[in-house]
Design an enzyme around this catalytic site. Structure first.
Site, PDB file in Angstrom:
ATOM      1  N   ASP A 124       0.878  -1.167   0.000  1.00 25.00           N
ATOM      2  CA  ASP A 124       0.000   0.000   0.000  1.00 25.00           C
ATOM      3  C   ASP A 124       0.916   1.218   0.000  1.00 25.00           C
ATOM      4  O   ASP A 124       1.543   1.528   1.001  1.00 25.00           O
ATOM      5  CB  ASP A 124      -0.892  -0.027   1.248  1.00 25.00           C
ATOM      6  CG  ASP A 124      -1.617   1.295   1.472  1.00 25.00           C
ATOM      7  OD1 ASP A 124      -1.672   2.113   0.523  1.00 25.00           O
ATOM      8  OD2 ASP A 124      -2.132   1.498   2.589  1.00 25.00           O
ATOM      9  N   LYS A 126       2.867  11.116  -3.908  1.00 26.43           N
ATOM     10  CA  LYS A 126       1.748  10.452  -4.582  1.00 26.43           C
ATOM     11  C   LYS A 126       0.795  11.468  -5.206  1.00 26.43           C
ATOM     12  O   LYS A 126       0.095  11.161  -6.169  1.00 26.43           O
ATOM     13  CB  LYS A 126       1.006   9.610  -3.540  1.00 26.43           C
ATOM     14  CG  LYS A 126      -0.006   8.653  -4.103  1.00 26.43           C
ATOM     15  CD  LYS A 126      -0.594   7.842  -2.977  1.00 26.43           C
ATOM     16  CE  LYS A 126      -1.661   6.887  -3.461  1.00 26.43           C
ATOM     17  NZ  LYS A 126      -2.206   6.118  -2.327  1.00 26.43           N
ATOM     18  N   GLU A 185      -7.294   0.633  -4.327  1.00 29.39           N
ATOM     19  CA  GLU A 185      -7.245   0.598  -2.862  1.00 29.39           C
ATOM     20  C   GLU A 185      -8.547   0.124  -2.210  1.00 29.39           C
ATOM     21  O   GLU A 185      -8.504  -0.742  -1.335  1.00 29.39           O
ATOM     22  CB  GLU A 185      -6.821   1.969  -2.316  1.00 29.39           C
ATOM     23  CG  GLU A 185      -5.327   2.179  -2.497  1.00 29.39           C
ATOM     24  CD  GLU A 185      -4.900   3.636  -2.403  1.00 29.39           C
ATOM     25  OE1 GLU A 185      -5.728   4.479  -2.008  1.00 29.39           O
ATOM     26  OE2 GLU A 185      -3.736   3.924  -2.722  1.00 29.39           O
ATOM     27  N   ASP A 242     -13.228   5.024   1.320  1.00 29.31           N
ATOM     28  CA  ASP A 242     -11.789   5.122   1.594  1.00 29.31           C
ATOM     29  C   ASP A 242     -11.341   6.571   1.441  1.00 29.31           C
ATOM     30  O   ASP A 242     -11.161   7.062   0.335  1.00 29.31           O
ATOM     31  CB  ASP A 242     -11.042   4.194   0.618  1.00 29.31           C
ATOM     32  CG  ASP A 242      -9.529   4.211   0.832  1.00 29.31           C
ATOM     33  OD1 ASP A 242      -9.055   4.972   1.697  1.00 29.31           O
ATOM     34  OD2 ASP A 242      -8.833   3.464   0.124  1.00 29.31           O
TER      35      ASP A 242
END
Lengths: 535, 412
Positions: free
Chosen positions: A8, A74, A175, A199
């Site tokens: 992750d 990211k 994810e 999420d």
């Protein structure tokens, strides 16, 4: 055959896990039994020395070395520098964000431009090393998760980061899907259940609706906002304080990276405190000393209600993707049996209240929200490696794929949320008499016009037979496989003549760029391993 | 004597088969050459599926099954010899060559499956009744996904395997997507109906299933009946929404060596032309219709003896019943006669192929059997017996191979 690890790669924290046949996925902890690693990379030592610190060590020195400590790479990976949220990120990040020659957002440390792929690769390499130490064997393959709403370019850039880190990325997994996979695996129950995974992480927001039945995980719809996350909640606090400091002291802190770094840290702390407390306060002595006669000390107090008012529009942005996903899945709130909260920001009471009003039920919290995504990645790695023969994941294409029609029109061919792999056909006719060739341009996105979408590639079919406009017909076949790789074939129907392309998305770095970086890393590693003799 | 016995046979693939029988007599030492004392067990007839499991287990272990004169009786000192044979003869392959061979086998198996699957309609693909509930559709698809999802094949290096897995799964997913939608299901049912109506002009074939399909939604324009020749060139069912709902037409198997250009534009394709193409579905349809209805089965003499349709129908039904009861040669005789009388009777023609296929199975010729079953499906795409035979062959063959390959993977 070496094992496949699950990673992750988060905006703020990353985690690595592995699948053990028999017992399922487990987190591979690093030194001092740390189960997550901050996604932070610090460039230390001489310029261009290649000395980097990653994770906890990098985070610890961040306040004293803000300009050379990269966080949140990211948010930049596979993005253009002129994207709106990249612009905001550039203004508040203590390090420099610059434009690469192709318009990609890169960071600049000292005078060296560095791609976010390279930054991310340091985190991946760290996790890889951690896994190798925990497993006691070399690791070369990984499943890496990305937000469901990442586009092809962001996904490819993430893959490239893996390549630089010496990892073969077997699959890029969404994810929320990973979260549902890890979560659902423990709760085998007869019958079909519909689960929504909400999420909200550090930098991205995803909503996925899945049907789980007999170990088959079918994603029904996925939606989200790739530029909405916990950092945005920090931002409203920072903005609020920067404004109030400006009003009081006539000082613009945004030009002081050290102060901004401290302010961000304080904002994060206050935000977290407000999840459980009614109010929070910050104390930042000597926050700014550069210009005034007196250094500025800051003390502020904020209540949860104030914070909620400041972030109301952020909460509002959570709604549309949720309704969109339900709509795409053909479901209403009452069809959803369970809402699973994942990601640090989903702990905020205002967010939970919003979730409960959207889905008309109490949401359940994942037992280990920081690890559940990595565990899911490892579970999928188990499927791919053949260690898990039962669980099956049926994922979807997160974006619509279509072609340019007319001058700016966009005609969808593969709708978003189609189960992968998928193939669709479309028939066309020529526009002109004796047209010699056709060129079909492939786009990705949800807009009705190509200007709102991203171009993926094109296929050109020449040598068409002569004929009046509309009589020569071309069949277009578009296929997307489970790895989201797109191939397009155009066939002229009367002659059977065809042209085919396999569209490889670009993450911004060319193959040559990648090889060069890998080579550079190798020589750096060698020079570190072998102490200089001629000195 | 006469005591009932059950034998559990564990195959190398991990599957267990149950054999039932009774003790026939005790065998004294020296009564049979080279064998000790034992019992003679008379086993009940083995179901086809069990035959398959055992056969593919033996063949994957490199053993050619010995021709057994009477399959119903096996002289077996306890424990059953077949168990011993199987467990002894399943050496763990470690050699790279054998690994390559195993991959090659998998490629072949997938090609075969892709070929047979591309001829099936959505119900046949998922091995479902026409009245299957949504839950049944989902669980059938779920079970097939566990076997065929491309994720199961990513562990193989071979690009070809992964591509094939992709193609196979696209067929399954399309079948699933269309069957879970009310509209898609209606389209498929009316497509099957149209094929059945158009396929045989004189003697309507016996419905392959005892229960009739649910009522079909009336169509705006009745489709022209499509003769067999047209179907052989994979003309999609003439329905407007057919492309994404009808797997056979949508994904012709990707043959790398030869891709025959479609000669007649399919009528439904013309309808989807978004621009100015002067689509003339009727014309395209009649072109297909105009081609002579030549039977794909060429080895049958084309003499036509007048028979009343009803009588012929009864005889074909009888032939099929005989076939079902396991008397393949007799069934073959009956069906051959009927097929010769009326070369357009697809039920009889397909029945001949089915009987030949079953016979080939009995003789242990799996390739021949597979070809016969596929031929049956070619002749009569709505023939569920053929589809089921193929599905069954496929299932066991693949599960066997997968067992072998997983074992190899773990060894590598």
């Amino acid at each position: 055959m070496s094992r496949i690890i699950g990673i992750d790669l988060g905006t703020t924290n990353s985690c690595v896990a592995v699948f053990d046949s028999g017992s399922g996925p487990r987190v591979l902890a690093g030194s001092a039994n740390r189960r997550t690693t901050p996604s932070v990379v610090a460039y230390t030592g001489e310029r261009n020395s290649g000395d980097v610190l990653v994770g906890e060590k990098a985070l610890r020195q961040a306040v004293t070395n803000p300009k050379r400590t990269v966080m949140g790479a990211k948010r930049l990976i596979g993005r253009k520098v002129n994207a709106k949220d990249v612009g905001w990120f550039a203004r508040t990040a203590p390090f420099r964000i610059v434009s690469a020659p192709n318009g990609d957002a890169w960071v600049r440390v000292d005078d060296t431009p560095i791609s976010p792929q390279e930054v991310a690769s340091h985190v991946l390499r760290e996790l890889r090393t951690q896994a190798e130490e925990a497993l006691g064997e070399p690791v070369t393959r990984a499943v890496v998760t990305v937000p469901a709403y990442f586009d092809d370019s962001q996904r490819q850039a993430t893959r490239d980061a893996g390549t630089i880190a010496g990892l073969d990325i077997c699959r890029i997994l969404n994810e929320p899907t990973a979260a549902a996979l890890a979560y659902g695996a423990h709760r085998v129950r007869a019958g079909r259940r519909i689960v929504a995974v909400f999420d909200l992480g550090g930098g991205t927001f995803d909503i996925s609706i899945m049907a789980v039945e007999d170990n088959v995980f079918e994603v029904l719809a996925t939606n989200g906002d790739s530029a909405l996350g916990g950092d945005d909640w920090d931002r409203v606090l920072i903005d609020h304080w920067v404004d109030s400091i400006f009003d009081e002291h006539r000082v613009d802190l945004t030009s002081d990276p050290v102060a901004m770094g401290r302010l961000k840290e304080a904002a994060e702390g206050a935000k977290r405190a407000l999840s459980s407390e009614r109010s929070a306060s910050i104390q930042l002595p000597y926050l700014h000393a550069a210009h005034g006669p007196e250094p500025i000390h800051i003390e502020r107090k904020i209540t949860r209600d104030q914070f909620n008012a400041l972030s109301a529009d952020l909460v509002e942005r959570l709604k549309a993707p949720c309704y969109g996903a339900m709509n795409d899945a053909g479901l209403v709130a009452s069809d959803i049996e369970e809402v699973l909260l994942v990601g640090g920001m989903s702990r905020a009471p205002a967010v939970q209240a919003a979730v409960e009003s959207i889905f008309e039920q109490t949401a359940s919290k994942a037992a280990n929200p920081d690890e559940v995504v990595a565990l899911g990645a490892a579970a999928h790695a188990g499927i791919l490696a053949g260690d898990d023969e039962e669980a099956t994941l049926l994922d979807v294409a997160p974006h619509t794929i279509g072609i340019k029609v007319g001058s700016t029109g966009f005609a969808a061919i593969i709708k978003r949320n189609s189960m992968l792999p998928v193939r669709e056909h479309k028939l066309f006719a020529t526009n002109l008499d004796d047209q010699e060739f056709v060129e079909v341009e492939i786009y990705q996105g949800e807009s009705d016009t190509i200007t709102g979408n991203r171009k993926l590639g094109q296929v050109r079919l020449g040598g068409l037979p002569k004929g009046k406009a509309g009589t020569v017909r071309i069949k277009l076949m578009v296929t997307v496989d489970v790895e989201s790789i797109l191939s397009v074939k155009a066939t002229e129907l009367s002659t059977g003549k065809s042209a085919q392309v396999r569209i490889t998305p670009s993450g911004g770095l060319s193959q040559d760029d990648l090889e060069e970086i890998v080579e550079k890393r190798r020589t750096e590693a060698m020079s570190i391993a072998r102490p200089p003799e001629d000195d | 004597m006469g005591t009932a016995v059950r034998i559990s046979l564990t195959l190398p693939s991990g599957s267990t088969v149950e054999l039932a029988g009774a003790i026939k007599r005790f065998v004294k030492e020296g009564e049979l050459d080279g064998r000790g004392p034992g019992i003679d067990i008379s086993l009940q007839a083995l179901p086809q599926s069990v035959m398959w499991l055992i056969e593919s287990a033996l063949s994957s272990a490199g053993i050619t099954p010995r021709p057994v004169p009477d399959t119903k009786e096996t002289l077996s000192p306890p424990p059953p010899p077949s168990e011993e044979e199987v467990s002894e003869a399943s050496p763990l392959l470690t050699d790279g060559d054998e690994w390559v061979q195993a991959e090659g086998d998998l490629v072949k198996a997938l090609w075969q499956e892709l070929n047979s699957m591309s001829k099936m309609n959505a119900f046949q693909l998922l091995d479902l009744d026409y009245e299957a509930t949504d839950k049944e559709v989902r669980s059938a698809f779920g079970a097939l996904s566990k076997r065929y999802h491309p994720d199961r094949f990513t562990r193989y290096e071979s690009f070809e395997i992964r591509e094939l897995a992709n193609e196979v799964f696209i067929l399954l997913r399309d079948a699933y997507r269309s069957l879970v939608s009310e509209h898609g299901r209606r389209t498929i049912l009316s497509g099957i109906e149209a094929k059945r109506d158009g396929g045989v002009a004189k003697a309507p074939p016996i419905p392959p299933r005892p229960t009739p399909p649910p009522p079909i939604q009336p169509r705006r324009t009745p489709p022209p009946p499509i003769p067999k020749a047209a179907r052989a060139t994979k003309t999609p069912p003439p329905t407007k929404t057919a492309p994404q709902n009808s797997p056979p037409t949508k994904t012709p198997p990707p043959t790398p060596t030869k891709t025959p250009p479609p000669k007649t534009p399919a009528p439904d394709e013309a309808k989807t032309v978004p621009q100015t193409a002067p689509a003339k579905p009727e014309k395209a349809g009649t072109q297909g219709y105009a081609s002579p209805a030549s039977s794909p089965v060429s080895n049958l003499p084309k003499t036509r003896a007048p028979t009343s349709p009803g009588e012929s129908k009864n005889r074909v039904a009888m032939g099929m019943n005989v076939l079902e009861s396991g008397q393949y040669e007799q069934a073959l005789r009956i069906l051959r006669v009927e097929a010769r009388k009326d070369p357009t009777n697809t039920t009889a023609l397909a029945g001949v192929e089915l009987a030949e296929g079953r016979l080939a199975l009995v003789n242990g010729d799996r390739m021949e059997a597979a070809e016969r079953f596929e031929a049956a499906l070619d002749i009569d795409p709505s023939n569920e017996r053929a589809a089921r035979e193929i599905a069954e062959m496929r299932r066991y063959a693949t599960s066997q191979r997968r067992g072998l390959l997983s074992k190899l993977m773990k060894k590598v």
